[in-house]
Design a protein around this motif. Structure first.
Motif, PDB file in Angstrom:
ATOM      1  N   ARG A  91       0.823  -1.204   0.000  1.00  0.00           N
ATOM      2  CA  ARG A  91       0.000   0.000   0.000  1.00  0.00           C
ATOM      3  C   ARG A  91       0.859   1.258   0.000  1.00  0.00           C
ATOM      4  O   ARG A  91       0.548   2.247  -0.683  1.00  0.00           O
ATOM      5  CB  ARG A  91      -0.932  -0.003   1.216  1.00  0.00           C
ATOM      6  CG  ARG A  91      -2.079  -1.000   1.100  1.00  0.00           C
ATOM      7  CD  ARG A  91      -2.914  -1.031   2.363  1.00  0.00           C
ATOM      8  NE  ARG A  91      -4.100  -1.862   2.203  1.00  0.00           N
ATOM      9  CZ  ARG A  91      -4.972  -2.112   3.188  1.00  0.00           C
ATOM     10  NH1 ARG A  91      -4.777  -1.596   4.408  1.00  0.00           N
ATOM     11  NH2 ARG A  91      -6.042  -2.858   2.948  1.00  0.00           N
TER      12      ARG A  91
ATOM     13  N   GLU B 245     -14.617   2.680  -6.573  1.00  0.00           N
ATOM     14  CA  GLU B 245     -13.753   2.581  -5.395  1.00  0.00           C
ATOM     15  C   GLU B 245     -12.635   1.557  -5.584  1.00  0.00           C
ATOM     16  O   GLU B 245     -11.585   1.648  -4.935  1.00  0.00           O
ATOM     17  CB  GLU B 245     -14.560   2.238  -4.144  1.00  0.00           C
ATOM     18  CG  GLU B 245     -15.327   0.941  -4.200  1.00  0.00           C
ATOM     19  CD  GLU B 245     -16.788   1.158  -4.586  1.00  0.00           C
ATOM     20  OE1 GLU B 245     -17.646   0.371  -4.138  1.00  0.00           O
ATOM     21  OE2 GLU B 245     -17.052   2.114  -5.347  1.00  0.00           O
ATOM     22  N   TRP B 246     -12.822   0.580  -6.473  1.00  0.00           N
ATOM     23  CA  TRP B 246     -11.752  -0.397  -6.710  1.00  0.00           C
ATOM     24  C   TRP B 246     -10.612   0.250  -7.487  1.00  0.00           C
ATOM     25  O   TRP B 246      -9.451  -0.060  -7.259  1.00  0.00           O
ATOM     26  CB  TRP B 246     -12.289  -1.605  -7.465  1.00  0.00           C
ATOM     27  CG  TRP B 246     -13.322  -2.362  -6.678  1.00  0.00           C
ATOM     28  CD1 TRP B 246     -13.414  -2.445  -5.315  1.00  0.00           C
ATOM     29  CD2 TRP B 246     -14.402  -3.135  -7.194  1.00  0.00           C
ATOM     30  NE1 TRP B 246     -14.492  -3.223  -4.953  1.00  0.00           N
ATOM     31  CE2 TRP B 246     -15.120  -3.672  -6.086  1.00  0.00           C
ATOM     32  CE3 TRP B 246     -14.840  -3.446  -8.474  1.00  0.00           C
ATOM     33  CZ2 TRP B 246     -16.238  -4.474  -6.234  1.00  0.00           C
ATOM     34  CZ3 TRP B 246     -15.956  -4.258  -8.629  1.00  0.00           C
ATOM     35  CH2 TRP B 246     -16.645  -4.764  -7.519  1.00  0.00           C
TER      36      TRP B 246
ATOM     37  N   ALA C 246      -8.724   2.651  -4.980  1.00  0.00           N
ATOM     38  CA  ALA C 246      -8.211   2.095  -3.724  1.00  0.00           C
ATOM     39  C   ALA C 246      -6.694   2.225  -3.634  1.00  0.00           C
ATOM     40  O   ALA C 246      -5.968   1.713  -4.484  1.00  0.00           O
ATOM     41  CB  ALA C 246      -8.621   0.619  -3.603  1.00  0.00           C
ATOM     42  N   TRP C 247      -6.230   2.946  -2.632  1.00  0.00           N
ATOM     43  CA  TRP C 247      -4.802   3.111  -2.369  1.00  0.00           C
ATOM     44  C   TRP C 247      -4.064   3.673  -3.592  1.00  0.00           C
ATOM     45  O   TRP C 247      -2.893   3.367  -3.815  1.00  0.00           O
ATOM     46  CB  TRP C 247      -4.162   1.794  -1.916  1.00  0.00           C
ATOM     47  CG  TRP C 247      -4.885   1.197  -0.750  1.00  0.00           C
ATOM     48  CD1 TRP C 247      -5.797   0.196  -0.780  1.00  0.00           C
ATOM     49  CD2 TRP C 247      -4.785   1.629   0.614  1.00  0.00           C
ATOM     50  NE1 TRP C 247      -6.276  -0.051   0.485  1.00  0.00           N
ATOM     51  CE2 TRP C 247      -5.661   0.817   1.367  1.00  0.00           C
ATOM     52  CE3 TRP C 247      -4.035   2.600   1.289  1.00  0.00           C
ATOM     53  CZ2 TRP C 247      -5.836   0.953   2.732  1.00  0.00           C
ATOM     54  CZ3 TRP C 247      -4.184   2.750   2.643  1.00  0.00           C
ATOM     55  CH2 TRP C 247      -5.079   1.931   3.371  1.00  0.00           C
TER      56      TRP C 247
ATOM     57  N   GLU D 175      -8.105  -4.195  -2.181  1.00  0.00           N
ATOM     58  CA  GLU D 175      -7.585  -3.908  -0.845  1.00  0.00           C
ATOM     59  C   GLU D 175      -6.195  -4.488  -0.625  1.00  0.00           C
ATOM     60  O   GLU D 175      -5.388  -3.925   0.119  1.00  0.00           O
ATOM     61  CB  GLU D 175      -8.556  -4.460   0.211  1.00  0.00           C
ATOM     62  CG  GLU D 175      -9.827  -3.645   0.354  1.00  0.00           C
ATOM     63  CD  GLU D 175      -9.533  -2.195   0.704  1.00  0.00           C
ATOM     64  OE1 GLU D 175      -8.797  -1.952   1.680  1.00  0.00           O
ATOM     65  OE2 GLU D 175     -10.020  -1.304  -0.021  1.00  0.00           O
ATOM     66  N   GLU D 176      -5.891  -5.611  -1.265  1.00  0.00           N
ATOM     67  CA  GLU D 176      -4.618  -6.280  -1.028  1.00  0.00           C
ATOM     68  C   GLU D 176      -3.465  -5.729  -1.871  1.00  0.00           C
ATOM     69  O   GLU D 176      -2.304  -5.973  -1.562  1.00  0.00           O
ATOM     70  CB  GLU D 176      -4.768  -7.784  -1.291  1.00  0.00           C
ATOM     71  CG  GLU D 176      -5.668  -8.490  -0.297  1.00  0.00           C
ATOM     72  CD  GLU D 176      -5.058  -8.528   1.108  1.00  0.00           C
ATOM     73  OE1 GLU D 176      -3.836  -8.698   1.227  1.00  0.00           O
ATOM     74  OE2 GLU D 176      -5.837  -8.382   2.067  1.00  0.00           O
TER      75      GLU D 176
END
Length: 409
Positions: A114, A151-152, A155-156, A326-327
């Motif tokens: 991240r 949002e995908w 993400a980060w 998320e990963e």
């Protein structure tokens, strides 16, 4: 194919027994010949700009557009811009299976992946290299996909150096050398070598910008190009700590398409090649996944293979995409980059707008190239004005021009 390989120029002639016909019953393909010339990828833009290709997109890049556009009228072709379909034009792949134990522990640490993602200025990459026309974000599905969630992609993916530095400190990477660069737990300088296949200067340009922003995190980036076969072998064997390549192939997926790119299913996956090899060989070689999220992705892929309804397939897809986002198993940059497509001004039935992608689409294949044809009406008119015999005309609605098309590989 009428040329015996190996050769630098291959000729393909139309098959008199081809099974498809047009709506008037005229047999396809319309074109008599396709000529494929082999050339060094670095000189293909120049050869195309000189008018040596009738239909060309491969090995053309967006930064060739201005040069090609200036050559349009002189060499009688048109330059079209199609969107590309990968999840990211270029993505970084931390190798979770790297042999070096210190780096393996870091690559497996979610906070580290991240932090690296937060340390990339995607807006700068978009503006400096793609003229602000690309879609910034992670390596995931594109807005054209019915499964897409904004949002995908985000993400980060924001540029947030304070948060990235905080995550690196949390991991314990607080020691620095005299040059201000962070140190690994064993005292080695934090130097990430990003390997690639050396096929494109585009990769070098993007890595140069990432190098500048990661330096602010106390991380040095070195690019290491190599020949494609060697590059792949190093990744598969665990010698490579990180690589850069195209993002997921199918950014336009639907629920009925297999989500295999998001689970450890193939040795070709740069983020976990040994896990993919384990899946492909049914455990005979490689390593079994041992991170909970990766194990879950593999289970969900198995569930998708057994899903009976589209609703179940869609639910599984969304679960996998959420975990993937998320990963941060891969670190995307920008997507939807415009692809120059050069088309001979007399070549017909090539769409003005399209998607240039291998899966889905097979590049030009989805647009049925057996229906492409050359409009030779001007040549016939000139021949007629000079008193030459006019050739027999086919049905006016489905003009078939006798001719050949040239492309480069």
């Amino acid at each position: 194919m009428k040329t015996r390989p190996p050769a630098d120029r291959f000729t393909f002639e139309r098959n008199p027994y081809y099974y498809r016909v047009d709506e008037t019953g005229q047999q396809l393909p319309y074109l008599d010949r396709v000529i494929l010339s082999i050339a060094d990828s670095k000189i293909i833009p120049a050869k195309t700009g000189a008018g040596e290709s009738d239909l060309q997109a491969r090995y053309l890049r967006f930064d060739n557009y201005t040069f090609l556009k200036e050559s349009e009228d002189r060499n009688n072709f048109n330059v079209r811009l199609w969107r590309t379909g990968p999840g990211s034009q270029l993505a970084l792949y931390p190798n979770i299976n790297v042999n070096d134990q210190a780096w393996r522990e870091l690559m497996r640490d979610l906070r580290f992946r991240r932090a690296l993602s937060l340390g990339i200025d995607r807006h700068e990459i978009n503006q400096a290299i793609y003229f602000g026309l690309a879609i910034e974000g992670q390596n995931t599905l594109l807005p054209q996909s019915p499964l897409y969630e904004s949002e995908w992609r985000s993400a980060w993916a924001r540029y947030d150096l304070p948060e990235a530095n905080r995550l690196l400190d949390l991991i314990g990477l607080i020691k620095r050398g005299g040059d201000g660069m962070r140190l690994l737990p064993d005292g080695r300088p934090m130097e990430i070598i990003v390997e690639n296949s050396g096929e494109s200067t585009e990769q070098s340009d993007v890595l140069e910008l990432i190098r500048d922003s990661w330096r602010k995190l106390g991380i040095r980036l070195f690019a290491k190009p190599s020949q494609l076969t060697l590059f792949r072998r190093r990744v598969f064997s665990g010698e490579t700590m990180m690589s850069v390549d195209k993002g997921i192939e199918n950014g336009l997926a639907t629920a009925a398409m297999a989500p295999s790119e998001f689970a450890p299913t193939s040795q070709q996956q740069l983020e976990w090649p040994k896990w993919g090899q384990y899946y492909e060989t049914k455990g005979r070689s490689g390593e079994g996944p041992d991170l909970p999220a990766a194990i879950r992705l593999k289970e969900l892929y198995g569930d998708w293979l057994g899903a009976a309804t589209e609703a179940d397939q869609s639910r599984i897809w969304r679960s996998m995409l959420g975990i993937w986002a998320e990963e941060v198993y891969s670190i995307g940059t920008v997507a939807g980059v415009l692809q120059p497509v050069v088309v001979n001004a007399k070549l017909r039935n090539v769409p003005e707008e399209g998607i240039y992608n291998w899966d889905p689409g097979a590049f030009f294949g989805i647009y049925k190239p057996d229906g492409f044809w050359f409009d030779m009406s001007e040549m016939r008119a000139k021949s007629a004005s000079l008193g030459a015999a006019s050739p027999v005309q086919p049905h006016p609605g489905t003009v078939k021009a006798s001719g050949e098309i040239s492309v480069r590989e």
